[in-house]
Structures are given as C-alpha cells and as structure tokens.
Design a protein around this motif. Structure first.
Motif, PDB file in Angstrom:
ATOM      1  N   VAL A 155       0.722  -1.223   0.081  1.00  0.00           N
ATOM      2  CA  VAL A 155       0.123   0.038   0.078  1.00  0.00           C
ATOM      3  C   VAL A 155       0.857   1.248   0.047  1.00  0.00           C
ATOM      4  O   VAL A 155       0.575   2.208  -0.678  1.00  0.00           O
ATOM      5  CB  VAL A 155      -0.898  -0.174   1.557  1.00  0.00           C
ATOM      6  N   ARG A 156       2.101   0.951   0.630  1.00  0.00           N
ATOM      7  CA  ARG A 156       2.923   2.141   0.854  1.00  0.00           C
ATOM      8  C   ARG A 156       3.355   2.648  -0.560  1.00  0.00           C
ATOM      9  O   ARG A 156       3.526   3.995  -1.036  1.00  0.00           O
ATOM     10  CB  ARG A 156       4.052   2.202   1.674  1.00  0.00           C
ATOM     11  N   THR A 157       3.870   1.768  -1.437  1.00  0.00           N
ATOM     12  CA  THR A 157       4.252   2.099  -2.672  1.00  0.00           C
ATOM     13  C   THR A 157       3.384   2.749  -3.547  1.00  0.00           C
ATOM     14  O   THR A 157       3.530   3.704  -4.289  1.00  0.00           O
ATOM     15  CB  THR A 157       4.698   0.702  -3.228  1.00  0.00           C
ATOM     16  N   THR A 158       2.269   2.294  -3.646  1.00  0.00           N
ATOM     17  CA  THR A 158       0.861   2.801  -4.200  1.00  0.00           C
ATOM     18  C   THR A 158       0.783   4.196  -3.831  1.00  0.00           C
ATOM     19  O   THR A 158       0.559   4.951  -4.811  1.00  0.00           O
ATOM     20  CB  THR A 158      -0.273   1.737  -4.120  1.00  0.00           C
ATOM     21  N   ARG A 159       0.569   4.526  -2.697  1.00  0.00           N
ATOM     22  CA  ARG A 159       0.535   5.959  -2.160  1.00  0.00           C
ATOM     23  C   ARG A 159       1.464   6.708  -2.661  1.00  0.00           C
ATOM     24  O   ARG A 159       1.470   7.898  -3.309  1.00  0.00           O
ATOM     25  CB  ARG A 159       0.425   5.939  -0.747  1.00  0.00           C
ATOM     26  N   VAL A 160       3.007   6.413  -2.720  1.00  0.00           N
ATOM     27  CA  VAL A 160       3.959   6.987  -3.136  1.00  0.00           C
ATOM     28  C   VAL A 160       4.053   7.506  -4.528  1.00  0.00           C
ATOM     29  O   VAL A 160       4.105   8.564  -5.003  1.00  0.00           O
ATOM     30  CB  VAL A 160       5.195   6.468  -2.990  1.00  0.00           C
TER      31      VAL A 160
ATOM     32  N   LEU B  96       1.186   7.437  -6.424  1.00  0.00           N
ATOM     33  CA  LEU B  96      -0.102   8.160  -6.732  1.00  0.00           C
ATOM     34  C   LEU B  96       0.226   9.582  -6.360  1.00  0.00           C
ATOM     35  O   LEU B  96      -0.214  10.802  -6.989  1.00  0.00           O
ATOM     36  CB  LEU B  96      -1.140   7.759  -5.620  1.00  0.00           C
ATOM     37  N   LEU B  97       0.902   9.857  -5.172  1.00  0.00           N
ATOM     38  CA  LEU B  97       1.291  11.291  -4.920  1.00  0.00           C
ATOM     39  C   LEU B  97       2.278  11.817  -5.854  1.00  0.00           C
ATOM     40  O   LEU B  97       2.246  12.885  -6.165  1.00  0.00           O
ATOM     41  CB  LEU B  97       2.041  11.155  -3.297  1.00  0.00           C
TER      42      LEU B  97
END
Length: 53
Positions: free
Chosen positions: A3-8, A10-11
C-alpha cells in the motif's frame, strides 16, 4: 504491491500533473512575463479644499 508504494506513486503522479499544468499555463505565447502597464486609470488629484472663513 504494498500500500505504501501505491500511495507514493499516486502522490508522485499527482504532483507531476499539478506541476505540468502550472508550467504549461504560465505563458500563453511563450514570450514570458511582460509588463502590460497599470491595471486601471490613475485617479485625478482632488481639488484643494478652500476654507470658508
């Protein structure tokens, strides 16, 4: 994918989109920033006040 990689990602994508929009809309014709004069008319000086004595 974590999930962290996806958020990064996306940001990063959102940041790149905002920067691209700001850079591409900064100048209409590519000539840069120009001084186009005052935004309005300058006020006329007021008449001098006369005292009534």
């Amino acid at each position: 994918m974590p999930v962290r990689t996806t958020r990064v990602r996306l940001l990063a994508t959102a940041t790149a989109a905002v920067l691209a929009a700001l850079l591409l809309t900064g100048c209409k014709d590519g000539m840069g920033v120009r001084d186009e004069g005052p935004s309005g008319t300058t006020p006329t000086p007021a008449a001098t006040a006369q005292s009534s004595r």
